[in-house]
Write a protein that holds these residues in place. Structure first.
Motif, PDB file in Angstrom:
ATOM      1  N   TRP A  18       0.802  -1.223   0.000  1.00  0.00           N
ATOM      2  CA  TRP A  18       0.000   0.000   0.000  1.00  0.00           C
ATOM      3  C   TRP A  18       0.839   1.279   0.000  1.00  0.00           C
ATOM      4  CZ3 TRP A  18      -0.365  -4.108   3.343  1.00  0.00           C
ATOM      5  CH2 TRP A  18       0.357  -3.997   4.530  1.00  0.00           C
ATOM      6  N   PHE A  19       2.166   1.147   0.229  1.00  0.00           N
ATOM      7  CA  PHE A  19       3.052   2.313   0.233  1.00  0.00           C
ATOM      8  C   PHE A  19       3.895   2.427  -1.038  1.00  0.00           C
ATOM      9  CE2 PHE A  19       2.630   1.625   4.900  1.00  0.00           C
ATOM     10  CZ  PHE A  19       2.046   2.842   5.205  1.00  0.00           C
ATOM     11  N   LYS A  20       3.862   1.419  -1.885  1.00  0.00           N
ATOM     12  CA  LYS A  20       4.728   1.417  -3.062  1.00  0.00           C
ATOM     13  C   LYS A  20       4.363   2.546  -4.029  1.00  0.00           C
ATOM     14  CE  LYS A  20       5.562  -3.596  -2.948  1.00  0.00           C
ATOM     15  NZ  LYS A  20       6.967  -3.542  -2.534  1.00  0.00           N
ATOM     16  N   PHE A  21       5.377   3.096  -4.683  1.00  0.00           N
ATOM     17  CA  PHE A  21       5.170   4.090  -5.725  1.00  0.00           C
ATOM     18  C   PHE A  21       4.883   3.369  -7.042  1.00  0.00           C
ATOM     19  CE2 PHE A  21       8.389   6.912  -3.321  1.00  0.00           C
ATOM     20  CZ  PHE A  21       7.374   7.454  -2.537  1.00  0.00           C
ATOM     21  N   ASP A  22       3.828   3.747  -7.699  1.00  0.00           N
ATOM     22  CA  ASP A  22       3.465   3.135  -8.983  1.00  0.00           C
ATOM     23  C   ASP A  22       4.188   3.884 -10.104  1.00  0.00           C
ATOM     24  OD1 ASP A  22       2.303   1.602 -10.924  1.00  0.00           O
ATOM     25  OD2 ASP A  22       0.378   2.653 -10.895  1.00  0.00           O
ATOM     26  N   LEU A  23       5.491   3.688 -10.123  1.00  0.00           N
ATOM     27  CA  LEU A  23       6.354   4.382 -11.075  1.00  0.00           C
ATOM     28  C   LEU A  23       7.442   3.424 -11.558  1.00  0.00           C
ATOM     29  CD1 LEU A  23       6.815   7.739  -9.114  1.00  0.00           C
ATOM     30  CD2 LEU A  23       5.703   7.527 -11.352  1.00  0.00           C
ATOM     31  N   PRO A  24       8.086   3.718 -12.681  1.00  0.00           N
ATOM     32  CA  PRO A  24       9.191   2.867 -13.145  1.00  0.00           C
ATOM     33  C   PRO A  24      10.271   2.732 -12.078  1.00  0.00           C
ATOM     34  CG  PRO A  24       8.522   4.369 -14.891  1.00  0.00           C
ATOM     35  CD  PRO A  24       7.764   4.784 -13.661  1.00  0.00           C
ATOM     36  N   LYS A  25      10.900   1.573 -12.018  1.00  0.00           N
ATOM     37  CA  LYS A  25      11.816   1.255 -10.919  1.00  0.00           C
ATOM     38  C   LYS A  25      13.036   2.170 -10.844  1.00  0.00           C
ATOM     39  CE  LYS A  25      14.489  -2.308 -13.391  1.00  0.00           C
ATOM     40  NZ  LYS A  25      14.893  -3.742 -13.379  1.00  0.00           N
ATOM     41  N   ASN A  26      13.446   2.759 -11.967  1.00  0.00           N
ATOM     42  CA  ASN A  26      14.639   3.614 -11.971  1.00  0.00           C
ATOM     43  C   ASN A  26      14.319   5.096 -11.799  1.00  0.00           C
ATOM     44  OD1 ASN A  26      16.629   1.537 -12.349  1.00  0.00           O
ATOM     45  ND2 ASN A  26      15.952   1.373 -14.483  1.00  0.00           N
ATOM     46  N   THR A  27      13.078   5.405 -11.437  1.00  0.00           N
ATOM     47  CA  THR A  27      12.702   6.789 -11.183  1.00  0.00           C
ATOM     48  C   THR A  27      13.509   7.331 -10.005  1.00  0.00           C
ATOM     49  OG1 THR A  27      10.467   6.383 -11.995  1.00  0.00           O
ATOM     50  CG2 THR A  27      10.791   8.344 -10.642  1.00  0.00           C
ATOM     51  N   ILE A  28      14.027   8.554 -10.165  1.00  0.00           N
ATOM     52  CA  ILE A  28      14.889   9.161  -9.155  1.00  0.00           C
ATOM     53  C   ILE A  28      14.085   9.956  -8.128  1.00  0.00           C
ATOM     54  CG2 ILE A  28      16.757  10.830  -8.763  1.00  0.00           C
ATOM     55  CD1 ILE A  28      17.637   8.185 -10.056  1.00  0.00           C
ATOM     56  N   CYS A  29      14.460   9.768  -6.878  1.00  0.00           N
ATOM     57  CA  CYS A  29      13.812  10.468  -5.756  1.00  0.00           C
ATOM     58  C   CYS A  29      14.893  11.101  -4.876  1.00  0.00           C
ATOM     59  CB  CYS A  29      12.993   9.500  -4.904  1.00  0.00           C
ATOM     60  SG  CYS A  29      11.869   8.428  -5.816  1.00  0.00           S
ATOM     61  N   ALA A  30      14.492  12.111  -4.120  1.00  0.00           N
ATOM     62  CA  ALA A  30      15.403  12.746  -3.159  1.00  0.00           C
ATOM     63  C   ALA A  30      14.723  12.808  -1.805  1.00  0.00           C
ATOM     64  CB  ALA A  30      15.776  14.155  -3.618  1.00  0.00           C
ATOM     65  N   VAL A  31      15.449  12.489  -0.759  1.00  0.00           N
ATOM     66  CA  VAL A  31      14.956  12.664   0.601  1.00  0.00           C
ATOM     67  C   VAL A  31      15.694  13.847   1.205  1.00  0.00           C
ATOM     68  CG1 VAL A  31      16.596  10.986   1.571  1.00  0.00           C
ATOM     69  CG2 VAL A  31      14.506  11.553   2.831  1.00  0.00           C
ATOM     70  N   ILE A  32      14.964  14.710   1.913  1.00  0.00           N
ATOM     71  CA  ILE A  32      15.533  15.933   2.474  1.00  0.00           C
ATOM     72  C   ILE A  32      15.477  15.868   3.994  1.00  0.00           C
ATOM     73  CG2 ILE A  32      15.531  18.451   2.408  1.00  0.00           C
ATOM     74  CD1 ILE A  32      15.668  17.194  -0.376  1.00  0.00           C
ATOM     75  N   ILE A  33      16.619  16.102   4.635  1.00  0.00           N
ATOM     76  CA  ILE A  33      16.654  16.182   6.098  1.00  0.00           C
ATOM     77  C   ILE A  33      17.055  17.586   6.527  1.00  0.00           C
ATOM     78  CG2 ILE A  33      17.342  13.747   6.207  1.00  0.00           C
ATOM     79  CD1 ILE A  33      20.113  14.741   7.237  1.00  0.00           C
ATOM     80  N   THR A  34      16.691  17.930   7.761  1.00  0.00           N
ATOM     81  CA  THR A  34      17.154  19.192   8.338  1.00  0.00           C
ATOM     82  C   THR A  34      18.147  18.867   9.452  1.00  0.00           C
ATOM     83  OG1 THR A  34      15.197  19.236   9.790  1.00  0.00           O
ATOM     84  CG2 THR A  34      15.118  20.565   7.781  1.00  0.00           C
ATOM     85  N   ALA A  35      19.345  19.418   9.331  1.00  0.00           N
ATOM     86  CA  ALA A  35      20.377  19.278  10.353  1.00  0.00           C
ATOM     87  C   ALA A  35      20.094  20.270  11.480  1.00  0.00           C
ATOM     88  CB  ALA A  35      21.751  19.543   9.727  1.00  0.00           C
ATOM     89  N   PRO A  36      20.760  20.135  12.619  1.00  0.00           N
ATOM     90  CA  PRO A  36      20.497  21.058  13.733  1.00  0.00           C
ATOM     91  C   PRO A  36      20.626  22.534  13.371  1.00  0.00           C
ATOM     92  CG  PRO A  36      21.779  19.197  14.509  1.00  0.00           C
ATOM     93  CD  PRO A  36      21.694  19.060  13.011  1.00  0.00           C
ATOM     94  N   ARG A  37      21.571  22.894  12.510  1.00  0.00           N
ATOM     95  CA  ARG A  37      21.799  24.303  12.169  1.00  0.00           C
ATOM     96  C   ARG A  37      20.676  24.916  11.351  1.00  0.00           C
ATOM     97  NH1 ARG A  37      24.966  20.912   9.467  1.00  0.00           N
ATOM     98  NH2 ARG A  37      24.941  20.906   7.178  1.00  0.00           N
ATOM     99  N   PHE A  38      19.777  24.088  10.828  1.00  0.00           N
ATOM    100  CA  PHE A  38      18.644  24.589  10.048  1.00  0.00           C
ATOM    101  C   PHE A  38      17.827  25.609  10.836  1.00  0.00           C
ATOM    102  CE2 PHE A  38      14.063  24.230   9.193  1.00  0.00           C
ATOM    103  CZ  PHE A  38      14.010  24.591   7.856  1.00  0.00           C
ATOM    104  N   PHE A  39      17.698  25.392  12.126  1.00  0.00           N
ATOM    105  CA  PHE A  39      16.850  26.249  12.949  1.00  0.00           C
ATOM    106  C   PHE A  39      17.333  27.698  12.902  1.00  0.00           C
ATOM    107  CE2 PHE A  39      15.071  27.951  16.903  1.00  0.00           C
ATOM    108  CZ  PHE A  39      13.793  27.432  16.876  1.00  0.00           C
ATOM    109  N   GLU A  40      18.621  27.898  13.096  1.00  0.00           N
ATOM    110  CA  GLU A  40      19.173  29.258  13.086  1.00  0.00           C
ATOM    111  C   GLU A  40      19.435  29.776  11.663  1.00  0.00           C
ATOM    112  OE1 GLU A  40      19.501  27.961  17.191  1.00  0.00           O
ATOM    113  OE2 GLU A  40      20.147  26.967  15.344  1.00  0.00           O
ATOM    114  N   LYS A  41      19.815  28.873  10.762  1.00  0.00           N
ATOM    115  CA  LYS A  41      20.167  29.292   9.406  1.00  0.00           C
ATOM    116  C   LYS A  41      18.951  29.623   8.545  1.00  0.00           C
ATOM    117  CE  LYS A  41      24.753  28.638   9.226  1.00  0.00           C
ATOM    118  NZ  LYS A  41      25.730  29.642   8.775  1.00  0.00           N
ATOM    119  N   ALA A  42      17.876  28.871   8.724  1.00  0.00           N
ATOM    120  CA  ALA A  42      16.715  29.031   7.842  1.00  0.00           C
ATOM    121  C   ALA A  42      15.430  29.396   8.569  1.00  0.00           C
ATOM    122  CB  ALA A  42      16.496  27.746   7.044  1.00  0.00           C
TER     123      ALA A  42
END
Length: 242
Positions: A38-62
């Motif tokens: 139920w969580f799978k992406f219905d897209l071609p297997k080689n489709t490119i994705c990016a995951v974004i994280i926020t590091a601790p400095r994000f709070f003061e920087k952004a």
């Protein structure tokens, strides 16, 4: 990694890293292999994705600059301060790759049946940016009563957040190589300790320091996240007056 993928990654890093956001790439195939149907992406297997994280400095920087520039609008809504800041940066950079028809998803979004729209911890793991520790990573006879898993970053431990996944639906790259995450909690005993602290006493933040970290949340950032969302507007007012 093809030139288009390499350029995508470089551009994302160039825009996001200075404000405390970091990027990991993965293919739909890797994500789909680690989630239920139920969580799978219905897209071609080689489709490119990016995951974004926020590091601790994000709070003061952004975040603090974002609040200063948008506080009147945010004050009216009284919620979602961090989410709106993150989305403003994600949507802006994703817009630069409109040719790839990016689909932006966030950690707080849910499907109509209240399931998460995307499993961000799994995405972080298959991208190699952080390691996802779960019940299956313990000794066979060891169990956690409420076995929620948690991601640990090699530099930040638990002092970071996984905020978003961008699926570039029109970009495929068979040549992108899998990068395994750093197993920074390598022993069964440490993993058990991590999951116990996270599941039973997550508010004390001790689980975040399961590894030696290079950066953690500042005192004002801890105070912000320890404050109930409904009261964060008042706290932000105090912060801006200082």
């Amino acid at each position: 990694m093809k030139d288009k993928t390499s350029q995508l990654f470089s551009t994302l890093q160039c825009h996001l890293q200075p404000i405390g956001m970091e990027v990991g790439l993965f293919k739909v195939e890797w994500y789909n292999a680690n989630v239920g149907p139920w969580f799978k992406f219905d897209l071609p297997k080689n489709t490119i994705c990016a995951v974004i994280i926020t590091a601790p400095r994000f709070f003061e920087k952004a975040f603090i600059p974002f609040v200063k520039n948008n506080f009147k609008d945010l004050e009216l809504e009284k919620k979602g301060f961090i989410d709106k800041c993150v989305a403003s940066h994600i949507e802006k950079i994703a817009g630069e790759f409109s040719a790839y028809k990016p689909l932006c998803m966030y950690d707080y979004q849910q499907l109509p049946d209240r399931r998460p729209k995307v499993l961000v911890q799994t995405a972080a793991h298959v991208s190699g940016i952080a390691c996802y520790y779960q019940q299956k990573d313990l000794k066979p006879m060891e169990e956690i009563k409420t076995p929620y898993g948690v991601c640990i970053h090699p530099d930040y431990g638990g002092w970071f957040s996984i905020r978003s996944v961008i699926v570039f639906t029109e970009l495929q790259d068979e040549s992108l190589c899998y990068k395994a995450p750093v197993d920074c909690v390598p022993t069964f005993d440490l993993r058990l300790e991590l999951l116990q602290k996270f599941n039973y006493n997550w508010k004390d933040n001790l689980w975040r320091d399961v590894v030696t970290v290079k950066e953690r949340y500042s005192p004002i950032q801890k105070k912000f996240f320890d404050t109930l969302p409904k009261n964060r507007g008042s706290l932000l007012t105090e912060m801006l007056e200082c």
